[in-house]
Design a protein around this motif. Structure first.
Motif, PDB file in Angstrom:
ATOM      1  N   SER A 107       0.880  -1.025  -0.296  1.00  0.00           N
ATOM      2  CA  SER A 107       0.163  -0.315  -0.488  1.00  0.00           C
ATOM      3  C   SER A 107       0.872   1.401   0.159  1.00  0.00           C
ATOM      4  O   SER A 107       1.639   1.149   0.698  1.00  0.00           O
ATOM      5  CB  SER A 107      -0.772   0.143   0.930  1.00  0.00           C
ATOM      6  OG  SER A 107      -1.636   0.943   1.253  1.00  0.00           O
ATOM      7  N   THR A 115      -4.264   7.084  -2.084  1.00  0.00           N
ATOM      8  CA  THR A 115      -3.479   5.297  -2.197  1.00  0.00           C
ATOM      9  C   THR A 115      -3.593   4.512  -2.884  1.00  0.00           C
ATOM     10  O   THR A 115      -4.795   4.305  -3.040  1.00  0.00           O
ATOM     11  CB  THR A 115      -4.024   5.339  -0.443  1.00  0.00           C
ATOM     12  OG1 THR A 115      -4.040   6.216   0.570  1.00  0.00           O
ATOM     13  CG2 THR A 115      -3.213   3.668  -0.655  1.00  0.00           C
ATOM     14  N   SER A 117      -3.167   0.261  -3.445  1.00  0.00           N
ATOM     15  CA  SER A 117      -2.357  -0.561  -2.992  1.00  0.00           C
ATOM     16  C   SER A 117      -2.298  -1.943  -4.056  1.00  0.00           C
ATOM     17  O   SER A 117      -3.345  -2.238  -4.865  1.00  0.00           O
ATOM     18  CB  SER A 117      -3.550  -0.914  -1.611  1.00  0.00           C
ATOM     19  OG  SER A 117      -3.589  -0.043  -0.561  1.00  0.00           O
ATOM     20  N   THR A 397      -6.122  -1.762  -5.704  1.00  0.00           N
ATOM     21  CA  THR A 397      -6.779  -1.275  -5.328  1.00  0.00           C
ATOM     22  C   THR A 397      -6.196   0.275  -5.152  1.00  0.00           C
ATOM     23  O   THR A 397      -5.428   0.932  -4.553  1.00  0.00           O
ATOM     24  CB  THR A 397      -7.622  -0.989  -4.234  1.00  0.00           C
ATOM     25  OG1 THR A 397      -7.634  -2.548  -3.814  1.00  0.00           O
ATOM     26  CG2 THR A 397      -8.690  -0.259  -3.536  1.00  0.00           C
ATOM     27  N   ILE A 398      -7.687   1.229  -5.915  1.00  0.00           N
ATOM     28  CA  ILE A 398      -6.935   2.860  -5.643  1.00  0.00           C
ATOM     29  C   ILE A 398      -8.767   4.031  -4.613  1.00  0.00           C
ATOM     30  O   ILE A 398      -9.176   3.367  -5.190  1.00  0.00           O
ATOM     31  CB  ILE A 398      -7.940   3.163  -7.174  1.00  0.00           C
ATOM     32  CG1 ILE A 398      -6.347   2.420  -8.133  1.00  0.00           C
ATOM     33  CG2 ILE A 398      -7.163   4.847  -7.372  1.00  0.00           C
ATOM     34  CD1 ILE A 398      -6.616   1.264  -9.614  1.00  0.00           C
ATOM     35  N   HIS A 399      -7.700   4.562  -4.066  1.00  0.00           N
ATOM     36  CA  HIS A 399      -8.605   5.394  -3.093  1.00  0.00           C
ATOM     37  C   HIS A 399      -7.935   6.427  -2.881  1.00  0.00           C
ATOM     38  O   HIS A 399      -7.216   7.096  -2.454  1.00  0.00           O
ATOM     39  CB  HIS A 399      -8.245   4.467  -2.114  1.00  0.00           C
ATOM     40  CG  HIS A 399      -9.514   4.973  -0.539  1.00  0.00           C
ATOM     41  ND1 HIS A 399     -10.060   4.855   0.327  1.00  0.00           N
ATOM     42  CD2 HIS A 399     -10.561   5.732  -1.419  1.00  0.00           C
ATOM     43  CE1 HIS A 399     -11.266   5.539   0.721  1.00  0.00           C
ATOM     44  NE2 HIS A 399     -11.198   6.630   0.034  1.00  0.00           N
ATOM     45  N   TYR A 400      -8.900   7.499  -3.888  1.00  0.00           N
ATOM     46  CA  TYR A 400      -8.069   8.899  -3.422  1.00  0.00           C
ATOM     47  C   TYR A 400      -9.980   9.955  -2.797  1.00  0.00           C
ATOM     48  O   TYR A 400     -10.855   9.648  -3.333  1.00  0.00           O
ATOM     49  CB  TYR A 400      -8.379   9.453  -5.049  1.00  0.00           C
ATOM     50  CG  TYR A 400      -7.112   9.540  -6.065  1.00  0.00           C
ATOM     51  CD1 TYR A 400      -6.513  10.689  -6.559  1.00  0.00           C
ATOM     52  CD2 TYR A 400      -6.357   8.365  -5.997  1.00  0.00           C
ATOM     53  CE1 TYR A 400      -5.030  10.342  -6.956  1.00  0.00           C
ATOM     54  CE2 TYR A 400      -4.973   8.255  -5.908  1.00  0.00           C
ATOM     55  CZ  TYR A 400      -4.279   9.203  -6.633  1.00  0.00           C
ATOM     56  OH  TYR A 400      -3.279   9.461  -7.487  1.00  0.00           O
ATOM     57  N   ASN A 401      -9.081  10.587  -2.006  1.00  0.00           N
ATOM     58  CA  ASN A 401     -10.684  11.359  -1.766  1.00  0.00           C
ATOM     59  C   ASN A 401     -10.497  12.677  -2.822  1.00  0.00           C
ATOM     60  O   ASN A 401      -9.965  12.621  -3.457  1.00  0.00           O
ATOM     61  CB  ASN A 401     -10.582  11.670  -0.099  1.00  0.00           C
ATOM     62  CG  ASN A 401      -8.844  13.019   0.105  1.00  0.00           C
ATOM     63  OD1 ASN A 401      -8.330  13.239  -0.923  1.00  0.00           O
ATOM     64  ND2 ASN A 401      -8.459  13.049   1.362  1.00  0.00           N
TER      65      ASN A 401
END
Length: 434
Positions: A107, A115, A117, A397-401
């Motif tokens: 990650s 982030t 991962s 896994t893609i996580h943007y705010n």
């Protein structure tokens, strides 16, 4: 016995070397014409086709295409205690190594609020092919099954050709290895028809798998090529091969014994000595003649050693020996030199590297802990042997705010515009304007 290829006065490029290193002639493309109708028949006619092909190619139509669980367990009782002890030790060592090689999740915070991962997910179901033919390979059961188990695969099917002398079941030692590993889904099906069964599934018998691994003859290799894309495969295995880099410090009897150990597999097996010491080459030849004359499998060993795929390659120095070995890309590469570990570090193309006089290939075949399902035919230049990632999928896994997207949104829009994909940019702009 072995042909000679003298490269001592030649300055060769990699392209030149690829043209002169010895190779077995294997035409997988030609075999496709034979296996394509077999695969079609298995897909269309299921168990009836499997039985017919078993009778035609193996001389027996098994009473049970799927071996009853009690027969798998009973196979343990027929095995020599020393063989079972060796199999247990092999399983323990192979498992210890392969569990340790499962890649960890990663990650990375690429920017505040952003982030990415990666995790590794095992495939749901695998089919493992164990060949019959000229020898019995419980070691292939260990190498394939343990690696899949280490990767986390929970549904495992093993298939191996039916043996007429064992009532249409796979060889008892194959069944015993399955029993030790807790595998109770075993099929008495061989050849291209087995690959079709695993890839497409057969009603009332076998569910389709996600990945097929395991070595076999040219028809098995062709069948794997044909179903690749329907399922994943490990590789198209060709005839086994060994290359040995040796210098004046090598023991000629050790080298000869190891060359012969691969030659006894198959008449098309390749045994190649790469050396800068012509005197050593002569002494290896003498030892090889002596050992071959006394070996059990004389006919096929002699055919392998005298075939175009086997040779002594004379080099000018250790530098050229390494260059030749990298161009050859051996399935198994042994290093018998004054500083074997340092030479091994410089090798870039080999399925597995065996360092020093006391690490022979047969150790890796059974008990070293490494895997013996390895790339052949020079494919080690770009391919790996069987390992846990053969049964794993890397998923990102893609996580943007909102703030992280806003920081780079205009750059995404610029690239989308450059590629003439305006809707891509609009998907970003819709969020930025919100």
């Amino acid at each position: 016995m072995l042909s000679r290829i003298d490269l001592r006065d030649r300055d060769l490029t990699t392209r030149d070397l690829l043209a002169v290193v010895p190779r077995a002639e294997v035409d997988v493309a030609d075999a496709l014409a034979t296996v394509t109708p077999i695969l079609a028949q298995v897909r269309e006619r299921g168990q009836d086709a499997l039985r017919e092909y078993g009778e035609r190619f193996d001389g027996v139509s098994p009473e049970h295409l799927r071996v009853p669980v009690e027969r798998i367990e009973a196979a343990l009782e027929s095995q020599d205690a020393a063989v079972l002890d060796a199999l247990r030790e092999s399983i323990a060592r192979v498992r210890a190594f392969h569990v340790a090689t499962v890649p960890p999740p990663v990650s990375v915070v690429v920017a505040p609020g952003a982030t990415v991962s990666q995790k590794w997910i095992p495939v749901g179901r695998v089919g493992l092919y164990v060949p019959g033919g000229l020898a019995v390979y419980p070691s292939s059961v260990v190498m394939n099954v343990v690696t899949a188990q280490a990767a986390g695969v929970t549904s495992i099917a093993v298939t191996s050709p039916p043996q007429r002398e064992f009532g249409g079941e796979p060889h008892p030692t194959i069944l015993a290895a399955c029993a030790l590993l807790g595998v109770d889904e075993v099929y008495a099906v061989g050849g291209a028809q087995a690959i079709g069964m695993l890839a497409y599934g057969v009603d009332g018998l076998c569910e389709p798998v996600d990945v097929i691994t395991g070595p076999g003859n040219v028809y098995v290799a062709a069948a794997k090529r044909a179903v690749n894309g329907v399922v994943g495969i490990d590789a198209e295995a060709g005839p086994t091969e060994i290359a040995i880099i040796a210098d004046h410090t090598a023991d000629p009897d050790f080298v000869a014994a190891d060359l012969l150990s691969q030659a006894e597999h198959d008449p098309m097996a390749g045994s190649v000595l790469i050396t800068d010491d012509e005197d050593l080459a002569e002494r290896v030849e003498e030892a090889l003649h002596r050992r071959t004359d006394a070996t059990k499998h004389l006919a096929r060993s002699k055919e392998a050693l005298t075939g175009r795929q086997s040779a002594i390659i004379l080099t000018a120095n250790i530098e050229q020996s390494i260059q030749v070995a990298d161009a050859y890309g051996a399935e198994h590469l042994e290093i018998h030199t004054a500083d074997a570990a340092a030479v091994a570090e410089r090798i870039t193309s080999a399925g597995a590297i065996f360092v020093g006089a006391h690490s022979p290939v047969p150790l890796g075949d059974y008990l070293a802990g490494s895997n013996h399902v390895l790339p052949t035919g020079g494919t080690a230049r770009f391919a790996s042997g069987l390992n846990t990632t053969s049964f794993l999928k890397a998923v990102s896994t893609i996580h943007y705010n909102a703030d992280a997207l806003a920081e780079v949104g205009h750059k995404v829009i610029a690239l989308a515009t450059a590629e003439d994909l305006p809707a891509h940019g609009e998907a970003i702009r819709a969020r930025l304007e919100r």
